[in-house]
Design an enzyme around this catalytic site. Structure first.
Site, PDB file in Angstrom:
ATOM      1  N   LYS A 181      40.577  54.909  -9.711  1.00 45.08           N
ATOM      2  CA  LYS A 181      41.095  55.627 -10.876  1.00 45.08           C
ATOM      3  C   LYS A 181      40.304  56.928 -11.006  1.00 45.08           C
ATOM      4  O   LYS A 181      39.170  56.932 -11.485  1.00 45.08           O
ATOM      5  CB  LYS A 181      40.959  54.810 -12.163  1.00 45.08           C
ATOM      6  CG  LYS A 181      41.736  55.468 -13.301  1.00 45.08           C
ATOM      7  CD  LYS A 181      41.116  55.319 -14.662  1.00 45.08           C
ATOM      8  CE  LYS A 181      39.949  56.173 -14.962  1.00 45.08           C
ATOM      9  NZ  LYS A 181      40.162  57.630 -15.056  1.00 45.08           N
ATOM     10  N   GLU A 257      26.502  54.846 -11.742  1.00 42.61           N
ATOM     11  CA  GLU A 257      25.809  56.114 -11.518  1.00 42.61           C
ATOM     12  C   GLU A 257      26.049  56.921 -12.794  1.00 42.61           C
ATOM     13  O   GLU A 257      27.132  57.469 -12.987  1.00 42.61           O
ATOM     14  CB  GLU A 257      26.393  56.763 -10.254  1.00 42.61           C
ATOM     15  CG  GLU A 257      25.422  57.681  -9.583  1.00 42.61           C
ATOM     16  CD  GLU A 257      25.594  59.083 -10.092  1.00 42.61           C
ATOM     17  OE1 GLU A 257      24.922  59.431 -11.082  1.00 42.61           O
ATOM     18  OE2 GLU A 257      26.415  59.804  -9.507  1.00 42.61           O
ATOM     19  N   CYS A 291      25.288  65.420 -12.796  1.00 43.37           N
ATOM     20  CA  CYS A 291      24.300  64.519 -13.413  1.00 43.37           C
ATOM     21  C   CYS A 291      22.909  64.794 -12.879  1.00 43.37           C
ATOM     22  O   CYS A 291      21.927  64.440 -13.513  1.00 43.37           O
ATOM     23  CB  CYS A 291      24.713  63.066 -13.214  1.00 43.37           C
ATOM     24  SG  CYS A 291      24.977  62.672 -11.503  1.00 43.37           S
ATOM     25  N   GLU A 389      22.127  65.258 -22.095  1.00 46.03           N
ATOM     26  CA  GLU A 389      22.595  65.863 -20.841  1.00 46.03           C
ATOM     27  C   GLU A 389      23.453  67.082 -21.208  1.00 46.03           C
ATOM     28  O   GLU A 389      24.462  66.938 -21.903  1.00 46.03           O
ATOM     29  CB  GLU A 389      23.415  64.810 -20.098  1.00 46.03           C
ATOM     30  CG  GLU A 389      23.697  65.170 -18.685  1.00 46.03           C
ATOM     31  CD  GLU A 389      24.328  64.007 -17.912  1.00 46.03           C
ATOM     32  OE1 GLU A 389      25.013  63.175 -18.531  1.00 46.03           O
ATOM     33  OE2 GLU A 389      24.150  63.965 -16.695  1.00 46.03           O
TER      34      GLU A 389
HETATM   35  C1  SIN Z   1      27.151  63.778 -10.007  1.00 43.12           C
HETATM   36  O1  SIN Z   1      26.916  64.743 -10.701  1.00 43.12           O
HETATM   37  O2  SIN Z   1      27.689  62.770 -10.498  1.00 43.12           O
HETATM   38  C2  SIN Z   1      26.814  63.741  -8.542  1.00 43.12           C
HETATM   39  C3  SIN Z   1      26.074  64.906  -8.058  1.00 43.12           C
HETATM   40  C4  SIN Z   1      25.766  64.859  -6.592  1.00 43.12           C
HETATM   41  O3  SIN Z   1      26.225  63.974  -5.853  1.00 43.12           O
HETATM   42  O4  SIN Z   1      25.026  65.719  -6.164  1.00 43.12           O
END
Ligand code: SIN
Length: 489
Positions: A181, A257, A291, A389
């Protein structure tokens, strides 16, 4: 193809059981180009029934896919890698159109995302086990691995290709089927990639793709369906926590993650010019919508003026605009809600005492969701922008006096995805590697992402690892067989 058009033939239907189909409800999602705010395409909007059909297809295909020899699975992945590279221009264009990053960065994402296919094509044939003598010598211990089974992947909009390949490639290598998804803002890349998988030889039902605007309603029943064996999610920590709770009833294997709040630490002995270059990557890669983006610049007070001055000068040189334009080096944010959040964090930091040294205000006269590269100095340690964040191109700078204060500030977060540090002192670097509460540590570099490395976090940044030798383990069950001493009979 006019300037803002998708490549001809970009799929817009659901992929279920190897067939492209409209949503059973006939509904569609309007995908918007964040650089212009204009509608880009209408994509089938999966219903609850479509979600169920996708899981049915994944379950039906599981046994035969798991039985396929590892070498054959690896060769299909290898073909998918070759095709992804061959189609890099089309894929990059789709990524830029629906997500907004500049074309050069989209090409970078294609290379990065494709590499998961190549890496796991090589891992497919290295799923091992062991046969050992028990310590008392009276029995044998056989340990083997088998695929965990049908898996659900929920992926974000910020890396619409790489986050899909990072999950699908190890699953395919391990012998698992899946339902993907993708984020409703960026379903087109996932669908274009699904077409590549079919062309590479992935059999019907092994990968199913269901964009939907009703994420919870469609994925909820899949998560509680006892035929699903694995959930892998990339996205925010609050959503991850909810998915973990939802997964508890059937004790699903989960990989999460989640969010980050990366400290970027510059020590007094650092090569400041190198630190500035690293900071640009850590902060402005993907426009800060990552992230792993540096969220807090922690700079030793002796080099703070030089680092800030040089960072501001370099960030001021970025050209913001539509990512299709060759001179553009930073695109828009994904949507108005994201821009409002970034802008709110900056305004609040200023009201708490921070100073805007660069940027700091969204342009009033553009249709897209632009927010300029921004540097904040004198940010008080309690400012909310240091604990949330940001997910945008904003660099808050905080100073520290010594190493212990830097470590204390860096660890003062519920997140622990990645930390970056610049220092020339080897012992200090090793102390940081041991003391920073993080799943990943970038030493004298602003980029840790690498398909050959285990990506993932500690604390509230997640569970499990993606990529590297560890990545395939997330899709394998360990089975132990106790065997009576064969020499005794
Ligand atoms: C992400 O921001 O979720 C992944 C970033 C990355 O793989 O470098």
């Amino acid at each position: 193809m006019s300037a803002a058009q998708l490549p001809e033939g970009t799929p817009t239907q659901l992929l279920i059981g190897g067939e492209w189909r409209d949503a059973s409800s006939g509904s569609t999602i309007t995908v918007v180009n964040p650089a212009t705010g204009a509608a880009l395409a209408s994509v089938a909007d999966a219903s609850v029934a479509d979600g169920a059909a996708a899981l049915d297809a994944a379950v039906a295909a599981q046994e035969s896919w798991a039985a396929k020899p590892p070498r054959e699975r690896g060769e299909i992945l290898r073909r998918a890698w070759e095709l992804t590279i061959a189609r890099r221009d089309e894929l990059a264009r789709i990524i830029t159109l629906e997500m907004g990053k500049p074309l050069a960065e989209s090409l970078g994402e294609v290379a990065y995302g494709a590499e998961f296919l190549r890496w796991f094509s090589e891992e497919a044939v290295r799923i091992d086990g062991r046969y050992t003598l028990s310590p008392d010598g009276r029995s044998r211990l056989l340990v083997l691995h088998r695929p965990v089974g049908p898996s659900l992947f929920i992926t974000p909009w910020n890396f619409p290709l790489a986050m899909a390949t990072r999950k699908i490639a190890p699953a395919l290598a391990a012998g698992c089927t899946s339902v993907l998804k993708p984020a409703s803002q960026t379903p087109l890349t996932a669908l274009a990639f699904a077409a590549i998988l079919l062309e590479a030889g992935v059999p019907a039902g092994v990968v199913n793709v269901i964009p939907t605007s009703q994420a919870g309603a469609v994925t909820g029943p899949l998560i509680t369906d006892d035929r699903l064996r694995k959930l892998s999610f990339t996205g925010s920590t609050p959503t991850g926590k909810r998915l973990i709770r939802d997964s508890a009833d059937q004790v699903l294997r989960v990989s999460m993650e989640l969010g980050g709040n990366a400290p970027f630490i510059v020590f007094e002995d650092a090569d400041v010019d190198a630190a500035v270059e690293g900071a640009l990557v850590a902060k402005l890669r993907n426009g800060g919508e990552a992230c792993v983006a540096a969220n807090r610049m922690l700079v030793h007070e002796r080099v703070a003026e030089e680092f800030s001055r040089k960072l501001i000068a370099r960030m001021a040189g970025y050209v913001q605009g539509d990512g299709l334009d060759a001179e553009v080096t930073i695109g828009p944010l994904i949507d108005e809600a994201t821009r409002a959040k970034v802008s709110g964090l900056v305004d609040e930091a200023v009201s708490e005492g921070a100073t805007i040294a660069l940027g700091g205000a969204a342009p009033a006269d553009t249709a897209g969701y632009f927010y300029p590269p921004t540097v904040l100095t004198g940010v008080p340690q309690h400012a909310r922008i240091l604990s949330e964040e940001i997910f945008g191109p904003v660099a808050p700078i905080v100073t520290f006096a010594d190493e212990s204060e830097a470590i204390r500030l860096a660890n003062a977060s519920e997140y622990g995805l990645v930390a970056f540090a610049y220092t020339r002192d080897l012992n200090r670097a090793l102390r940081l590697a041991e003391r920073l509460e993080t799943g990943m540590f970038g030493l004298n570099t602003g980029l840790v992402s690498n398909p050959a490395a285990p990506f993932g976090g500690v604390k509230q940044s997640g569970l499990g690892r993606e990529g590297g030798a560890e990545g395939i383990c997330e899709f394998l069950e360990t089975v132990y067989v106790g065997i009576a001493d064969p020499l005794a009979s």
